[in-house]
Design a protein around this motif. Structure first.
Motif, short mmCIF file in Angstrom:
data_model
loop_
_atom_site.label_atom_id
_atom_site.label_comp_id
_atom_site.label_asym_id
_atom_site.label_seq_id
_atom_site.Cartn_x
_atom_site.Cartn_y
_atom_site.Cartn_z
N THR A 237 0.88 -1.40 -0.02
CA THR A 237 -0.04 0.10 0.00
C THR A 237 0.80 1.24 0.04
OG1 THR A 237 -1.71 -1.03 1.22
CG2 THR A 237 -1.74 1.19 1.20
N LEU A 238 0.60 2.01 -1.05
CA LEU A 238 1.25 3.49 -0.82
C LEU A 238 0.61 4.58 -0.34
CD1 LEU A 238 3.51 5.45 -1.85
CD2 LEU A 238 2.36 5.52 -4.00
N LYS A 239 1.02 5.18 0.65
CA LYS A 239 0.27 6.16 1.38
C LYS A 239 1.15 7.66 1.15
CE LYS A 239 -1.85 6.18 5.18
NZ LYS A 239 -1.83 5.99 6.67
N ILE A 240 0.46 8.68 0.61
CA ILE A 240 1.04 9.86 0.63
C ILE A 240 0.96 10.75 1.52
CG2 ILE A 240 1.56 11.86 -1.30
CD1 ILE A 240 0.61 9.77 -3.44
N VAL A 241 1.90 10.99 2.46
CA VAL A 241 1.57 11.95 3.72
C VAL A 241 2.03 13.24 3.74
CG1 VAL A 241 1.54 9.49 4.83
CG2 VAL A 241 3.72 10.85 4.53
N HIS B 260 13.45 4.01 -4.07
CA HIS B 260 14.26 3.87 -2.93
C HIS B 260 13.41 2.98 -1.75
CE1 HIS B 260 17.07 5.60 0.44
NE2 HIS B 260 16.22 4.66 1.25
N GLU B 261 12.45 3.37 -1.42
CA GLU B 261 11.34 2.60 -0.35
C GLU B 261 10.93 1.28 -0.91
OE1 GLU B 261 11.67 3.44 2.38
OE2 GLU B 261 12.24 5.63 2.07
N ILE B 262 10.58 1.19 -2.55
CA ILE B 262 10.09 -0.15 -2.97
C ILE B 262 11.64 -1.19 -2.76
CG2 ILE B 262 9.50 -1.27 -5.03
CD1 ILE B 262 7.84 1.29 -5.87
N ALA B 263 12.62 -0.37 -3.06
CA ALA B 263 13.84 -1.57 -2.95
C ALA B 263 14.14 -1.87 -1.65
CB ALA B 263 15.27 -0.58 -3.29
N HIS B 264 13.60 -1.31 -0.50
CA HIS B 264 13.59 -1.84 0.65
C HIS B 264 12.68 -3.02 0.79
CE1 HIS B 264 16.25 0.77 3.01
NE2 HIS B 264 15.75 2.00 2.61
N GLN C 110 3.60 -1.35 3.79
CA GLN C 110 3.21 -0.13 3.62
C GLN C 110 4.50 0.80 3.19
OE1 GLN C 110 0.12 2.13 6.06
NE2 GLN C 110 1.92 3.18 6.65
N ILE C 111 4.15 1.46 2.13
CA ILE C 111 5.51 2.60 1.97
C ILE C 111 4.57 3.98 2.02
CG2 ILE C 111 6.65 3.61 0.02
CD1 ILE C 111 7.26 0.94 -0.98
N THR C 112 5.10 5.03 2.58
CA THR C 112 4.75 6.45 2.62
C THR C 112 5.80 7.08 1.92
OG1 THR C 112 5.71 6.80 4.94
CG2 THR C 112 3.51 5.95 5.01
N VAL C 113 5.36 8.06 1.35
CA VAL C 113 6.34 9.21 0.84
C VAL C 113 5.57 10.58 1.04
CG1 VAL C 113 7.25 10.11 -1.43
CG2 VAL C 113 6.66 7.65 -1.11
N GLY D 224 10.59 9.54 3.04
CA GLY D 224 9.51 8.38 2.90
C GLY D 224 10.05 7.17 3.60
N ASP D 225 9.22 6.24 3.83
CA ASP D 225 9.56 5.14 4.66
C ASP D 225 8.82 3.47 4.22
OD1 ASP D 225 7.19 4.87 5.77
OD2 ASP D 225 7.95 5.51 7.77
N PHE D 226 9.24 2.55 4.25
CA PHE D 226 8.90 1.20 4.35
C PHE D 226 8.76 0.49 5.51
CE2 PHE D 226 10.23 -3.13 4.25
CZ PHE D 226 8.78 -3.84 3.68
N ARG D 227 7.53 -0.24 5.69
CA ARG D 227 7.18 -0.87 6.92
C ARG D 227 6.36 -2.00 6.93
NH1 ARG D 227 4.73 3.49 11.01
NH2 ARG D 227 6.44 4.57 10.02
N SER D 228 6.72 -3.17 7.75
CA SER D 228 5.74 -4.38 7.63
C SER D 228 4.96 -4.16 8.67
CB SER D 228 6.56 -5.58 7.94
OG SER D 228 6.06 -6.68 8.05
N LEU D 229 3.41 -4.08 8.35
CA LEU D 229 2.50 -3.95 9.37
C LEU D 229 2.14 -5.36 10.33
CD1 LEU D 229 0.11 -1.93 7.09
CD2 LEU D 229 1.79 -0.98 8.66
N PRO D 230 1.60 -5.05 11.39
CA PRO D 230 1.21 -6.17 12.07
C PRO D 230 0.52 -7.35 11.45
CG PRO D 230 1.10 -4.24 13.36
CD PRO D 230 1.36 -3.69 11.95
N ASN D 231 -0.42 -7.01 10.61
CA ASN D 231 -1.29 -7.63 9.76
C ASN D 231 -0.71 -8.49 8.77
OD1 ASN D 231 -1.03 -5.98 7.82
ND2 ASN D 231 -3.36 -5.12 7.90
#
Length: 200
Positions: free
Chosen positions: A27-31, A68-72, A50-53, A39-46
């Motif tokens: 999921t991409l979230k624009i914040v 960069h974040e997709i590469a993570h 999610q990637i945010t930019v 930006g950042d990349f994280r693995s959610l508890p579920n």
């Protein structure tokens, strides 16, 4: 082409971006702007990803941050617990950026600096002064100046703290924090506010 990403990335990049988002299932979230990261990349508890930019980036900054974040994410999927910006991530990032290294997506004013950065990409594009300035079109944000444009000895504000700009030390500027009287090193491309203008 009508796409929900057309306001955020160069037009010619949209098909590649949409493919990567669909292919890698996140999921991409624009914040709103964050001071400490683009930006950042994280693995959610579920179990989802999610990637945010940040939404304040121009199209060329946004695209580079997103890849960069997709590469993570891809590195996490392929290698598990690899170093955040280690050799695995660098290889994946370089591979993912290849389709975007053309003048239809990045203008010639940026391409040479981007290609040079990608030879050995760092954790933050801001640490590459030439690329960072090129991505910004050598123009600071409204009401701010790049630290190199401020005369030595003058005062400026950075994150609500007043500093005095000192001399250049190799690639950075040594500046005095007037609150705690300690010296700090600033990258040449840091954007700061004028003390006189903001606090007159």
């Amino acid at each position: 082409m009508n796409s929900k990403y057309q306001d955020f990335v160069p037009l010619k990049a949209i098909p590649f971006v949409e493919f990567l988002i669909n292919e890698h299932n996140f999921t991409l979230k624009i914040v709103h702007q964050r001071e400490t990261k683009h930006g950042d990349f994280r693995s959610l508890p579920n179990g989802k990803f999610q990637i945010t930019v940040n939404n304040n980036l121009n199209k060329h900054q946004f695209l580079l941050t997103l890849i960069h974040e997709i590469a993570h994410h891809v590195t996490h999927q392929k290698f598990g617990k690899a170093k955040p910006h280690g050799k695995e991530w660098k290889t994946v990032f370089q591979h993912l950026m290849l389709p975007f290294l053309n003048p239809e997506m990045y203008p010639m004013e940026i391409l040479p600096y981007l290609a040079n950065y990608l030879k050995n990409p760092k954790a933050s594009t801001d640490s590459d002064v030439k690329l960072s300035l090129a991505l910004k079109g050598n123009i600071a944000a409204a009401g701010k100046n790049f630290i190199f444009a401020i005369p030595q000895g003058s005062l400026f504000i950075f994150k609500d703290i007043i500093y005095q700009r000192g001399a250049k030390r190799r690639t950075r500027y040594e500046c005095l924090n007037l609150a705690n009287k300690k010296a700090y090193l600033f990258h040449q491309n840091v954007e700061v506010a004028s003390y006189q203008r903001e606090y007159s």
